[in-house]
Design an enzyme around this catalytic site. Structure first.
Site, short mmCIF file in Angstrom:
data_model
loop_
_atom_site.label_atom_id
_atom_site.label_comp_id
_atom_site.label_asym_id
_atom_site.label_seq_id
_atom_site.Cartn_x
_atom_site.Cartn_y
_atom_site.Cartn_z
N LYS A 11 0.83 -1.21 0.00
CA LYS A 11 0.00 0.00 0.00
C LYS A 11 0.87 1.27 0.00
O LYS A 11 2.08 1.21 0.28
CB LYS A 11 -0.92 -0.02 1.23
CG LYS A 11 -1.94 -1.18 1.20
CD LYS A 11 -2.90 -1.08 2.39
CE LYS A 11 -3.95 -2.19 2.34
NZ LYS A 11 -4.93 -2.08 3.45
N TYR A 51 -12.35 -2.10 -3.70
CA TYR A 51 -12.83 -2.26 -2.33
C TYR A 51 -14.36 -2.14 -2.23
O TYR A 51 -14.89 -1.84 -1.16
CB TYR A 51 -12.16 -1.24 -1.40
CG TYR A 51 -10.79 -1.69 -0.89
CD1 TYR A 51 -10.66 -2.80 -0.06
CD2 TYR A 51 -9.64 -1.01 -1.23
CE1 TYR A 51 -9.44 -3.22 0.42
CE2 TYR A 51 -8.39 -1.42 -0.75
CZ TYR A 51 -8.31 -2.52 0.08
OH TYR A 51 -7.08 -2.94 0.56
#
Ligand code: ATP
Ligand code: MG
Length: 140
Positions: A11, A51
């Site tokens: 990330k 997501y």
């Protein structure tokens, strides 16, 4: 045990710390091999789609904004029990609850800046790998 593939994302927080080598080393030491990799900067809409399962959660907007805030390294890892093993190496979602020696305990700051993503089940892994990679982009 069976050979599996799982999606891993380093990330933006971990990318900014220049620790991709440390993270990949932890996978390789545990016999998870990188069979595909791409560095990319997700657009807001790509992060939203990826997501989508969390769209109703209160942290969704922040999660999408964080995941599209800088480059990420998207990888497919392959090995025995790769899905569960990757989750073990990553540690709990909240770094404060992660076991010492895991990526999140050692290298992450907080639940919303937690260094890595990993698929959580076989079906999710298939879906997430296909989200980023064509079958012919996987080697080995
Ligand atoms: P990931 O999907 O990123 O691998 P995970 O499977 O451990 O993480 P999920 O429940 O799928 O955790 O949540 C996705 C991401 O949303 C987490 O990695 C975290 O950054 C963020 N998140 C989850 N729960 C919270 C929360 N309570 N507050 C803030 N952010 C959260
Ligand atoms: Mg998850």
């Amino acid at each position: 045990m069976s050979t599996e593939r799982t999606l891993s994302i380093i990330k933006p927080d971990a990318m900014a710390k220049h620790i991709i080598g440390d993270i990949i080393n932890r996978f390789e030491k545990n016999n998870l091999h990188v069979v595909a990799a791409r560095m990319m900067h997700l657009s807001q809409s790509e992060a939203e789609q990826f997501y989508l399962v969390h769209h109703a959660r209160p942290f969704y907007a922040d999660l999408v904004s964080f995941m599209s805030s800088g480059p990420v390294l998207v990888m497919v890892l392959e090995g025995d029990d790769a899905i569960a093993k990757n989750r073990q190496i990553m540690g709990a979602t909240n770094p404060k609850e992660a076991l010492p020696g895991t990526i999140r305990a050692d290298l992450a700051e907080s639940i919303d800046h937690n260094a890595v993503h990993g698929s959580d089940a076989a079906e999710t892994a298939r879906h997430e790998i296909a989200f980023f990679f064509k079958p012919e982009e996987l080697v080995g």
